[in-house]
Design a protein around this motif. Sequence first.
Motif, PDB file in Angstrom:
ATOM      1  N   ALA A 126       0.821  -1.218   0.000  1.00  0.00           N
ATOM      2  CA  ALA A 126       0.000   0.000   0.000  1.00  0.00           C
ATOM      3  C   ALA A 126       0.850   1.260   0.000  1.00  0.00           C
ATOM      4  N   ALA A 127       2.100   1.144   0.420  1.00  0.00           N
ATOM      5  CA  ALA A 127       2.982   2.315   0.492  1.00  0.00           C
ATOM      6  C   ALA A 127       3.626   2.644  -0.847  1.00  0.00           C
ATOM      7  N   ILE A 128       3.489   1.759  -1.821  1.00  0.00           N
ATOM      8  CA  ILE A 128       4.139   1.965  -3.117  1.00  0.00           C
ATOM      9  C   ILE A 128       3.170   2.673  -4.062  1.00  0.00           C
ATOM     10  N   ASP A 129       3.513   3.907  -4.432  1.00  0.00           N
ATOM     11  CA  ASP A 129       2.672   4.670  -5.355  1.00  0.00           C
ATOM     12  C   ASP A 129       3.547   5.390  -6.383  1.00  0.00           C
ATOM     13  N   GLN A 130       2.965   6.297  -7.117  1.00  0.00           N
ATOM     14  CA  GLN A 130       3.670   6.956  -8.222  1.00  0.00           C
ATOM     15  C   GLN A 130       4.753   7.935  -7.765  1.00  0.00           C
ATOM     16  N   ASP A 131       4.827   8.206  -6.467  1.00  0.00           N
ATOM     17  CA  ASP A 131       5.870   9.088  -5.944  1.00  0.00           C
ATOM     18  C   ASP A 131       7.142   8.338  -5.576  1.00  0.00           C
ATOM     19  N   VAL A 132       7.087   7.013  -5.577  1.00  0.00           N
ATOM     20  CA  VAL A 132       8.195   6.195  -5.073  1.00  0.00           C
ATOM     21  C   VAL A 132       9.263   6.018  -6.142  1.00  0.00           C
ATOM     22  N   ALA A 133      10.489   6.340  -5.765  1.00  0.00           N
ATOM     23  CA  ALA A 133      11.634   6.102  -6.646  1.00  0.00           C
ATOM     24  C   ALA A 133      12.196   4.702  -6.457  1.00  0.00           C
ATOM     25  N   ALA A 134      12.280   4.262  -5.197  1.00  0.00           N
ATOM     26  CA  ALA A 134      12.890   2.970  -4.904  1.00  0.00           C
ATOM     27  C   ALA A 134      12.251   2.343  -3.679  1.00  0.00           C
ATOM     28  N   VAL A 135      12.132   1.037  -3.722  1.00  0.00           N
ATOM     29  CA  VAL A 135      11.725   0.226  -2.578  1.00  0.00           C
ATOM     30  C   VAL A 135      12.975  -0.505  -2.116  1.00  0.00           C
ATOM     31  N   CYS A 136      13.393  -0.296  -0.879  1.00  0.00           N
ATOM     32  CA  CYS A 136      14.645  -0.850  -0.357  1.00  0.00           C
ATOM     33  C   CYS A 136      14.332  -1.682   0.880  1.00  0.00           C
ATOM     34  N   LEU A 137      14.358  -3.008   0.745  1.00  0.00           N
ATOM     35  CA  LEU A 137      13.847  -3.891   1.788  1.00  0.00           C
ATOM     36  C   LEU A 137      14.798  -5.058   2.046  1.00  0.00           C
ATOM     37  N   THR A 138      14.698  -5.603   3.252  1.00  0.00           N
ATOM     38  CA  THR A 138      15.441  -6.808   3.602  1.00  0.00           C
ATOM     39  C   THR A 138      14.573  -8.026   3.334  1.00  0.00           C
ATOM     40  N   HIS A 139      15.116  -8.979   2.598  1.00  0.00           N
ATOM     41  CA  HIS A 139      14.352 -10.162   2.186  1.00  0.00           C
ATOM     42  C   HIS A 139      13.886 -10.974   3.394  1.00  0.00           C
ATOM     43  N   VAL A 140      14.798 -11.278   4.313  1.00  0.00           N
ATOM     44  CA  VAL A 140      14.468 -11.991   5.551  1.00  0.00           C
ATOM     45  C   VAL A 140      14.770 -11.064   6.715  1.00  0.00           C
ATOM     46  N   HIS A 141      13.780 -10.817   7.540  1.00  0.00           N
ATOM     47  CA  HIS A 141      13.902  -9.866   8.638  1.00  0.00           C
ATOM     48  C   HIS A 141      14.922 -10.345   9.660  1.00  0.00           C
ATOM     49  N   TYR A 142      15.807  -9.445  10.075  1.00  0.00           N
ATOM     50  CA  TYR A 142      16.914  -9.846  10.943  1.00  0.00           C
ATOM     51  C   TYR A 142      16.471 -10.266  12.338  1.00  0.00           C
ATOM     52  N   LYS A 143      15.347  -9.742  12.823  1.00  0.00           N
ATOM     53  CA  LYS A 143      14.874 -10.115  14.164  1.00  0.00           C
ATOM     54  C   LYS A 143      13.936 -11.312  14.129  1.00  0.00           C
TER      55      LYS A 143
END
Length: 417
Positions: free
Chosen positions: A161-178
Amino acid sequence: MQIDTLPLTAEAFAALDADDPLRAFRDEFALPEGVIYLDGNSLGAAPKAALARAQEVVSREWATDLIKSWNTAGWFELPERLGDKLAPVIGAGAGEVLVTDATGLNVFKVLAAALALRPDRKVIVMEGSNFPTDNYMAQGLVEFLGQGHQIRFAEKDDILAAIDQDVAAVCLTHVHYKTGHILDMQGITAAAHQAGALAIWDLCHSAGAMPVDLNGARADFAVGCSYKYLNGGPGGPAFLFVARRHQGEARQPLTGWWGHKAPFAFSRDYAPAPGLARFRTGTQPILSMAVAEVGLDIFARADMALIRQKSLALTSLFIRLVDERCGSFGFGLASPRDADARGSQVALTHATGYPIMKALIAHGVIGDFRAPDILRFGFTPLYTSYMDVWNAAETLYRIMASDEWKKPVYSAVDAVT
């Protein structure tokens, strides 16, 4: 293998070890006698061959051949050579991966490159509970650029839901460290592309622990480290991935001499190397890179599908044992109970988790603690045995049942948790 119905007995776990198709790999690692090592998600165990490789680099390549080794031992090409060895483990192609620098530096480089490819967009989507260095580097880059970029933090269920036309990049960790929860790389990348954004993935907690398919997911960039599941040694070099389709256009801001198109021309002005090589910066730490290659060579002989199968079994059995043996001691489960939704770790919660973990370590079961209340146990299928899982759970039960963890010595906080 029916893990959900397997009898919870030492004999059943020993039988699993006897039938384990990966069991021979355990002999390739230096594991101290009497220690159950469940922290390979923070620092992988040392391959036995690493010592010989380090000695060879120091005594022959450095001490004897001296500076000639830049050519005769292939030192200058190490980032590319190691990258090509790593590429099949993360679903990349030859010439798409560099083993280089530290994870934070590589986040800075690829995120800057991504923002430059989307100059009219100002939003970066990140998971707020992400490993802090990714967030910190993104915050530092935004401040440094001073171009009005902002970070939009979203947790797992709110990312799409946070990804819209204003987003340049999505930068995420594949597996959460915690918690060890897995994000849907393919689905999130597709959503980013549909919105016109680029996708960057941090693979620190998935590379070497489970199959990763960067090109299958159409990822744009990725980063990760070698010292966890890839067994590259403490502070070992990190890596970055740049999809081939971006290599002619993407540029990074740390324009050191190793990224120059002709570094030994020593020209005054910077000119980027073609392709992936421009993501190199300065002279690389050859000793640690040479040692990291030992771990990568092991993975060249390992089957990632078997690694994932064993990982699911190890983590599922540990959760079953904790539920049965320690269910009355106040533990919660922060990791997904659905095996397919978690990486190769189990995160338990407990209000007094820190002294419990210290007591476990003192009794030979090494995991780690993450504030405020998480006890992390990493399961590395190449050298973690099923009997390790059984004995770790039994040790946890004894510590809790005897109140051993309440001794004051275990409440003293160490510098590194």
